[in-house]
Design a protein around this motif. Sequence first.
Motif, PDB file in Angstrom:
ATOM      1  N   ASP A   1       4.600 -41.558   2.982  1.00 58.72           N
ATOM      2  CA  ASP A   1       5.647 -42.565   2.833  1.00 58.72           C
ATOM      3  C   ASP A   1       5.213 -43.837   3.564  1.00 58.72           C
ATOM      4  N   THR A   2       4.549 -44.700   2.846  1.00 60.94           N
ATOM      5  CA  THR A   2       4.002 -45.898   3.479  1.00 60.94           C
ATOM      6  C   THR A   2       5.062 -46.950   3.781  1.00 60.94           C
ATOM      7  N   THR A   3       6.284 -46.727   3.346  1.00 59.29           N
ATOM      8  CA  THR A   3       7.337 -47.691   3.667  1.00 59.29           C
ATOM      9  C   THR A   3       7.832 -47.490   5.100  1.00 59.29           C
ATOM     10  N   LYS A   4       7.744 -46.245   5.597  1.00 58.80           N
ATOM     11  CA  LYS A   4       8.262 -45.951   6.932  1.00 58.80           C
ATOM     12  C   LYS A   4       7.228 -46.209   8.020  1.00 58.80           C
ATOM     13  N   CYS A   5       6.000 -45.785   7.789  1.00 63.09           N
ATOM     14  CA  CYS A   5       4.969 -45.968   8.821  1.00 63.09           C
ATOM     15  C   CYS A   5       3.620 -46.250   8.168  1.00 63.09           C
ATOM     16  N   PRO A   6       3.478 -47.418   7.578  1.00 65.49           N
ATOM     17  CA  PRO A   6       2.242 -47.750   6.851  1.00 65.49           C
ATOM     18  C   PRO A   6       1.021 -47.883   7.741  1.00 65.49           C
ATOM     19  N   THR A   7       1.219 -48.007   9.051  1.00 66.55           N
ATOM     20  CA  THR A   7       0.069 -48.172   9.946  1.00 66.55           C
ATOM     21  C   THR A   7      -0.242 -46.896  10.725  1.00 66.55           C
ATOM     22  N   TYR A   8       0.327 -45.779  10.288  1.00 67.87           N
ATOM     23  CA  TYR A   8       0.023 -44.533  10.993  1.00 67.87           C
ATOM     24  C   TYR A   8      -1.460 -44.198  10.811  1.00 67.87           C
ATOM     25  N   LEU A   9      -2.102 -43.803  11.902  1.00 66.48           N
ATOM     26  CA  LEU A   9      -3.541 -43.544  11.890  1.00 66.48           C
ATOM     27  C   LEU A   9      -3.860 -42.217  11.202  1.00 66.48           C
ATOM     28  N   HIS A  10      -4.864 -42.251  10.329  1.00 68.45           N
ATOM     29  CA  HIS A  10      -5.311 -41.060   9.620  1.00 68.45           C
ATOM     30  C   HIS A  10      -6.763 -40.740   9.975  1.00 68.45           C
ATOM     31  N   GLN A  11      -7.161 -39.524   9.686  1.00 71.87           N
ATOM     32  CA  GLN A  11      -8.546 -39.092   9.843  1.00 71.87           C
ATOM     33  C   GLN A  11      -8.810 -38.019   8.787  1.00 71.87           C
ATOM     34  N   ASN A  12      -9.889 -38.177   8.066  1.00 74.25           N
ATOM     35  CA  ASN A  12     -10.237 -37.231   6.999  1.00 74.25           C
ATOM     36  C   ASN A  12      -9.122 -37.088   5.966  1.00 74.25           C
ATOM     37  N   GLY A  13      -8.449 -38.197   5.688  1.00 73.97           N
ATOM     38  CA  GLY A  13      -7.410 -38.193   4.669  1.00 73.97           C
ATOM     39  C   GLY A  13      -6.085 -37.606   5.100  1.00 73.97           C
ATOM     40  N   LYS A  14      -5.921 -37.314   6.389  1.00 77.42           N
ATOM     41  CA  LYS A  14      -4.693 -36.691   6.883  1.00 77.42           C
ATOM     42  C   LYS A  14      -4.174 -37.449   8.102  1.00 77.42           C
ATOM     43  N   PRO A  15      -2.858 -37.424   8.324  1.00 80.66           N
ATOM     44  CA  PRO A  15      -2.316 -38.065   9.537  1.00 80.66           C
ATOM     45  C   PRO A  15      -2.862 -37.376  10.786  1.00 80.66           C
ATOM     46  N   LEU A  16      -3.216 -38.186  11.781  1.00 77.65           N
ATOM     47  CA  LEU A  16      -3.870 -37.677  12.989  1.00 77.65           C
ATOM     48  C   LEU A  16      -2.853 -37.416  14.098  1.00 77.65           C
ATOM     49  N   ILE A  17      -2.876 -36.205  14.634  1.00 81.39           N
ATOM     50  CA  ILE A  17      -2.052 -35.819  15.772  1.00 81.39           C
ATOM     51  C   ILE A  17      -2.991 -35.387  16.903  1.00 81.39           C
ATOM     52  N   THR A  18      -2.721 -35.851  18.112  1.00 76.84           N
ATOM     53  CA  THR A  18      -3.540 -35.442  19.253  1.00 76.84           C
ATOM     54  C   THR A  18      -2.832 -34.364  20.063  1.00 76.84           C
ATOM     55  N   VAL A  19      -3.590 -33.356  20.452  1.00 78.05           N
ATOM     56  CA  VAL A  19      -3.128 -32.329  21.384  1.00 78.05           C
ATOM     57  C   VAL A  19      -3.964 -32.505  22.641  1.00 78.05           C
ATOM     58  N   TRP A  20      -3.306 -32.965  23.715  1.00 79.82           N
ATOM     59  CA  TRP A  20      -4.054 -33.323  24.932  1.00 79.82           C
ATOM     60  C   TRP A  20      -3.770 -32.334  26.061  1.00 79.82           C
ATOM     61  N   GLY A  21      -4.857 -31.967  26.772  1.00 81.45           N
ATOM     62  CA  GLY A  21      -4.696 -31.148  27.970  1.00 81.45           C
ATOM     63  C   GLY A  21      -5.116 -29.706  27.776  1.00 81.45           C
ATOM     64  N   VAL A  22      -6.229 -29.479  27.060  1.00 85.52           N
ATOM     65  CA  VAL A  22      -6.693 -28.122  26.771  1.00 85.52           C
ATOM     66  C   VAL A  22      -8.023 -27.872  27.478  1.00 85.52           C
ATOM     67  N   GLY A  23      -8.103 -26.775  28.224  1.00 84.74           N
ATOM     68  CA  GLY A  23      -9.352 -26.381  28.851  1.00 84.74           C
ATOM     69  C   GLY A  23      -9.533 -26.839  30.284  1.00 84.74           C
ATOM     70  N   PHE A  24      -8.547 -27.512  30.858  1.00 87.73           N
ATOM     71  CA  PHE A  24      -8.637 -27.955  32.253  1.00 87.73           C
ATOM     72  C   PHE A  24      -8.447 -26.752  33.189  1.00 87.73           C
ATOM     73  N   ASN A  25      -9.217 -26.722  34.261  1.00 90.78           N
ATOM     74  CA  ASN A  25      -9.155 -25.567  35.163  1.00 90.78           C
ATOM     75  C   ASN A  25      -8.232 -25.819  36.365  1.00 90.78           C
ATOM     76  N   ASP A  26      -7.080 -26.426  36.098  1.00 84.17           N
ATOM     77  CA  ASP A  26      -6.140 -26.734  37.178  1.00 84.17           C
ATOM     78  C   ASP A  26      -4.903 -25.834  37.141  1.00 84.17           C
ATOM     79  N   ASN A  27      -5.115 -24.594  36.710  1.00 89.41           N
ATOM     80  CA  ASN A  27      -4.076 -23.557  36.765  1.00 89.41           C
ATOM     81  C   ASN A  27      -2.836 -23.889  35.948  1.00 89.41           C
ATOM     82  N   ARG A  28      -3.042 -24.321  34.743  1.00 93.70           N
ATOM     83  CA  ARG A  28      -1.915 -24.605  33.858  1.00 93.70           C
ATOM     84  C   ARG A  28      -1.297 -23.293  33.369  1.00 93.70           C
ATOM     85  N   LYS A  29      -0.010 -23.361  33.056  1.00 92.49           N
ATOM     86  CA  LYS A  29       0.707 -22.151  32.642  1.00 92.49           C
ATOM     87  C   LYS A  29       0.299 -21.685  31.250  1.00 92.49           C
TER      88      LYS A  29
END
Length: 435
Positions: free
Chosen positions: A210-238
């Motif tokens: 829907d380019t009328t709502k968010c025409p500048t949303y960032l894509h990668q490989n033809g799909k909308p890009l979502i970041t998942v941050w904070g994986v693999g850190f050794n600071d005792n995460r739950k």
Amino acid sequence: MDVFLISIIKTRLYFLLMNMKIKYTTFLLLIMLMVGSVNAQTNNYRFPSYKGLVMAGYQGWFNTADDGANRNWHHFERRGVFAPGSCEIDLWPDMTEYKKQYPTPFKFKDGSTANVFSAYDKSTVDLHFKWMKDYGIDGVFMQRFVAEIRNASGKNHFNTVLENAMQAAKKNNRAISIMYDLSGMSPKDVALVLSDIDELNQKYGLLQYDTTKCPTYLHQNGKPLITVWGVGFNDNRKYGFKEADDIINGLNKRGYSVMLGVPTFWRDFGFDAIKSDSLQLLIKKCAIVAPWFVGRYDGGSYPAFNQHVKDDIAWCKANGVAYAPLAFPGFSWRNMNGPHARTIDRENGNFFWQQVAGAKAAGAEMLYIAMFDEMNEGTSIFKCATESHLPLNPNGVFVQIPDSLGSDYYLWLAGQAANWFHGNNQYNTIKPVRH
């Protein structure tokens, strides 16, 4: 063979061939329409790839006591108090252009009151995106803190900031993307993350093109890009690799591309990373890997560190994953952690440019800047008060940006980095001179 029978066979064969021709023609037409539709969808999005872009992280987490969000002086205050000697910001914003301003207990030398902004206000977000456009920064990743959105107050705040940002990104033609920060997440919050992105998709049509709502949303490989941050850190995460895997799989199955935010030493299992092959297996499920470099080096140690970036890129190319290195202008969190806490000098922009040039020399095709508005750790690139325009802060400190640079210097320098990544090859290892 009977002549009449031959005639019947010829007639049936003719109609069979005609029918096949029609079906084949229809099939080709459908394929052309589908390809055209996909191309139209891709072309309607103004940012089909992270490649060639310089993006920053956007915290959007500052509140004031009376901005209407009911979150008090969130991220300004220290231990419930926002006053001289008790704050969590090491930079002070340049308030010259803000429409809505809030008085604080801080004073300038002449006795006048020092004001701050709230990220909850639409006018604040509008101004920040205007600066991105004015200085040529491609856009931002909107931080969405799982530990915040699991409560009503936090979710209301970050929904409001995101809505204002979506509108501002469209108005100013800036790329925008959602980044889930898992810090503080518990294992049971996996469902919350996936439910949240479903809600955002329903509102903004991320998967419906829907380019009328968010025409500048960032894509990668033809799909909308979502970041998942904070994986693999050794600071005792739950949470651990299982929860991260569930989120990544859920996003991939829904039709998103995923960028994974990981420790600096994710590849060789250095001091900040959990020593497990599971991390690299997760990275291979993602479109982009984005290591967190803040605090890992300074101007003196970066030249040796740059080989690490080159080796990261070689691994990523061999495994079909894009790589987004990080650059930050400096670091300071003394008001949070005491006057002797570690700082990394900005060196009047030389440190930042050293990283930009290093990323280019290593072969990077995209860049992540930490951060646009992070005053708590002193990494902001947006307009901050220079040394003679800071309020008094006895028993505390503020980063001293030279008046000669101007409050907008790091926005300008980030814009120069964007020009370089866009293909303007007039730049090199020498920091550009502002005229």
